[in-house]
Design an enzyme around this catalytic site. Structure first.
Site: not given
Length: 669
Positions: A323, A541, A545
């Site tokens: 990410d 995080d 996600d």
């Protein structure tokens, strides 16, 4: 209350007495007048056998066989053959090897447990009216309380410093040995220690149960309870083959007597040797001791892995999807540009924007509110905000003073049909911003269309580029997944060295999930013959996600990220340092290699001693010595994964990983 058990081990007095009498009985091997000392071995058996027999009987009541049963059969079989000294050797050496193995394993488990021994027990709460200090249990401190943290005290809960400047020891959570400077406005974590010379006054932002140290406790407990597929397979193998060994030994003890006394004695001794040789002690202990050592080494550096199976997956990683926000970047945004569009004043539009972003939890929202404050615009109190709704991967929506207001990215406004109505000059300006690698967005008011545009920039983590390059050298495929526009995503990719073909942009949470699913399918297709030899990792995080983290073969969450991401992930980098990702992948490789070496060595030793037995040169001495020796060797080999010192900083962890890499290359040569 949550507790982590400390494993205490000591050699029982009965084992010591068994060893003393066994050593005395060995003088009978001199012969002559010393021969009577062989009967002293019976005292050794009397002291050493009862604990083994008790364990064996408990196992037999469940209609199972284990190593204790095999040792009991070997001792009871040797006594009628008047092999007193050898039966004493089996009792003592097996008992002492179990004690030493338990001691070594306890060291690793206690080191893992020590990670959370800094749980705060009390807090010095400052009375808001009298300013007097009241000592309360840390578990009852409410959010928003002011607590005094004197030199040497533990910080009871997560919070923010409101007074004082000092240094805090965060090694328990992050593995960083150097104290971190903290001053007014700094965030601090529960369980860390004020090691400076000044008192800190902390305003709590979380309860003790939801603090960083409590999350760490839960993660460590989960790590200790999880068992890997390899561990289960070894245990299952031992449970299946042990009864067959006992049956074979029984046949060897009974059938040959039909062919004469000499044949009966010869094969009875071989049966006892077979039982000891086949004892799967080393095989059973080879896997869990390695996992515990690997988990402990990682935890002492601020990396929590939720079980041994995830260590194996880390070592098999061949593709990683990152990410962007909060992972490759720090997630600290700054409002760079804001342009009003239409008849409303700049202040009016900023008020709407601040009102919309204030309740949101995304780091970008905080940056926009701060940007408005910097222009003298605070969150307005005279406006009525209702139905504030998060639109995953797009932005937010709410009703302000009876009008629907949208704030978000280009995808959102394309979906609601407003982007195409944006003036050409503003569209060109926004595209120019995006080409520079920044994140762009818009705000619209029902009946007025888009009334403003803005761009924010996120700071790339200092270590991101170097870590990605090191991972590529390991042959790992790197992909970036982001909800940002394509131009902004490519701008970030250029800074950290990711190929444009491996940049997936403008993704919703379900798109990230699909991207991970496609990677896993591609990996399985490539490894049809050897299923699951190539693992796919997701590093993230945020809340968006979580679905992708749950699907990946192994998932890594940043410790500074959302609690849901940490709960969903298999690995947590407590201080969000990406350099530790490189380290933990190497630790996974070391764990896989160590387990393989231990299993092969255990089987090889059994094979060699078994060969001597078949050749008629086997003895209980050699069998028990090989069994004890193999068990101790595989235990010590697994314990080699433990760090030599608990105090190692981040750079030391990176050096360890690179030293391992060089060592692996040297071994290949």
């Amino acid at each position: 209350e949550e507790t982590i058990d400390q494993h205490k081990t000591s050699v029982r007095p009965t084992i010591i007495l068994s060893g003393v009498f066994w050593v005395i009985s060995m003088f009978s091997l001199i012969g002559g007048s010393w021969d009577y000392l062989k009967y002293v071995a019976l005292l050794s058996v009397a002291f050493g056998l009862p604990p083994i027999a008790a364990k064996a009987l408990r196992t037999l009541r469940r209609c199972h066989f284990d190593v204790n049963c095999m040792m009991l059969f070997a001792v009871l079989g040797a006594l009628p053959l008047q092999e007193y000294t050898e039966s004493a050797a089996v009792c003592f050496l097996f008992s002492i090897s179990e004690a030493l193995e338990s001691r070594a394993t306890a060291r690793a488990r206690n080191a893992l447990s020590a990670i959370v021994c800094l749980r705060p027990e009390h807090a010095n709460v400052i009375n808001p009216y009298t300013k007097a200090i009241v000592v309360l249990p840390a578990s009852v401190v409410a959010v928003g309380s002011l607590v005094s943290v004197r030199t040497g005290d533990k910080i009871p809960c997560d919070g923010v410093v409101v007074e004082g400047k000092s240094h805090v020891d965060e090694s328990t959570l992050t593995g960083e040995s150097r104290p971190i400077s903290k001053s007014k406005g700094s965030m601090v974590s529960g369980g860390t220690i004020n090691c400076g010379s000044t008192q800190l006054v902390v305003k709590t932002t979380a309860t003790s149960d939801s603090s960083a140290v409590s999350r760490l406790i839960r993660l460590v407990e989960e790590a200790q309870s999880n068992r890997s597929e390899t561990e289960k397979m070894v245990d299952t193998f031992a449970k299946i083959y042990t009864p067959f060994v006992v049956l074979a030994a029984f046949c060897m003890c009974t059938i040959p007597w039909a062919f004469g006394t000499d044949a009966g004695l010869f094969w009875s001794k071989n049966a006892l040797v077979t039982i000891v040789i086949a004892c799967p002690c080393a095989l059973i202990i080879s896997t869990p001791v390695t996992y515990v050592a690997g988990l402990t080494a990682a935890a002492q550096r601020g990396v929590i892995v939720k079980g041994g199976q995830h260590l194996e997956s880390l070592g098999r990683t061949k593709a990683i999807a990152f990410d962007k926000t909060g992972t490759l970047s720090e997630g600290i945004f700054q409002l760079l540009e804001f342009r009003e569009i239409g008849d409303r004043s700049r202040r009016e539009v900023l008020e709407y924007l601040a009102l919309m972003e204030a309740p949101a939890s995304h780091p970008l929202s905080e940056a926009i509110v701060k940007g408005a404050v910097n222009e003298g615009v605070s969150v307005p109190k005279h406006m009525d905000l209702k139905d504030h709704t998060l639109l995953p991967g797009e932005g937010i929506k709410a009703v302000v003073n009876g009008k629907v207001v949208h704030v978000g990215n280009k995808k959102l406004f394309q979906r609601i049909g407003l982007y195409d109505k944006l003036p050409i000059e503003h569209a060109a300006l926004v595209n120019e911003w995006a080409n520079n690698g920044v994140t762009t967005g818009f705000i619209s008011i029902a009946g007025e269309g888009i009334v403003g545009s803005y761009c924010v920039a996120d700071k790339i983590r200092a270590e991101s580029k170097d870590v990605l390059q090191d991972l590529k050298k390991l042959g790992i495929e790197i992909t970036m997944l982001t909800g940002d526009q394509r131009q902004a995503a490519l701008g970030i990719a250029n800074q950290i060295g990711i190929d444009h073909d491996f940049v997936k942009s403008e993704l919703l949470p379900e798109d990230k999930l699909s991207a991970i699913e496609n990677k896993i399918d591609a990996s399985r297709e490539r490894d049809r013959c050897w299923r699951a030899t190539r693992a796919v990792m997701m590093v993230g995080d945020g809340v968006n996600d979580a679905p992708a983290l749950a699907l990946a073969d192994v998932s890594v969450a940043m410790g500074e990220g959302a609690a849901l991401a940490m709960e969903t992930s298999d690995v947590t980098l407590m201080d969000s340092d990406l350099r530790k990702l490189y380290y933990i992948i190497h630790m996974g490789k070391r764990v896989i290699r160590t387990i393989a070496v231990n299993i092969v060595f255990s089987l090889l030793v059994k094979g060699v001693v078994g060969g001597f037995m078949l050749a008629g040169r086997g003895s209980l001495w050699a069998a028990i010595a090989s069994d004890v020796g193999a068990m101790l060797i595989v235990t010590l080999n697994g314990m080699r994964l433990l760090p030599s010192s608990k105090k190692k900083n981040d750079l030391a962890a990176a050096d360890d990983a690179k030293s391992y890499e060089k060592g692996s290359e040297a071994e290949k040569v």
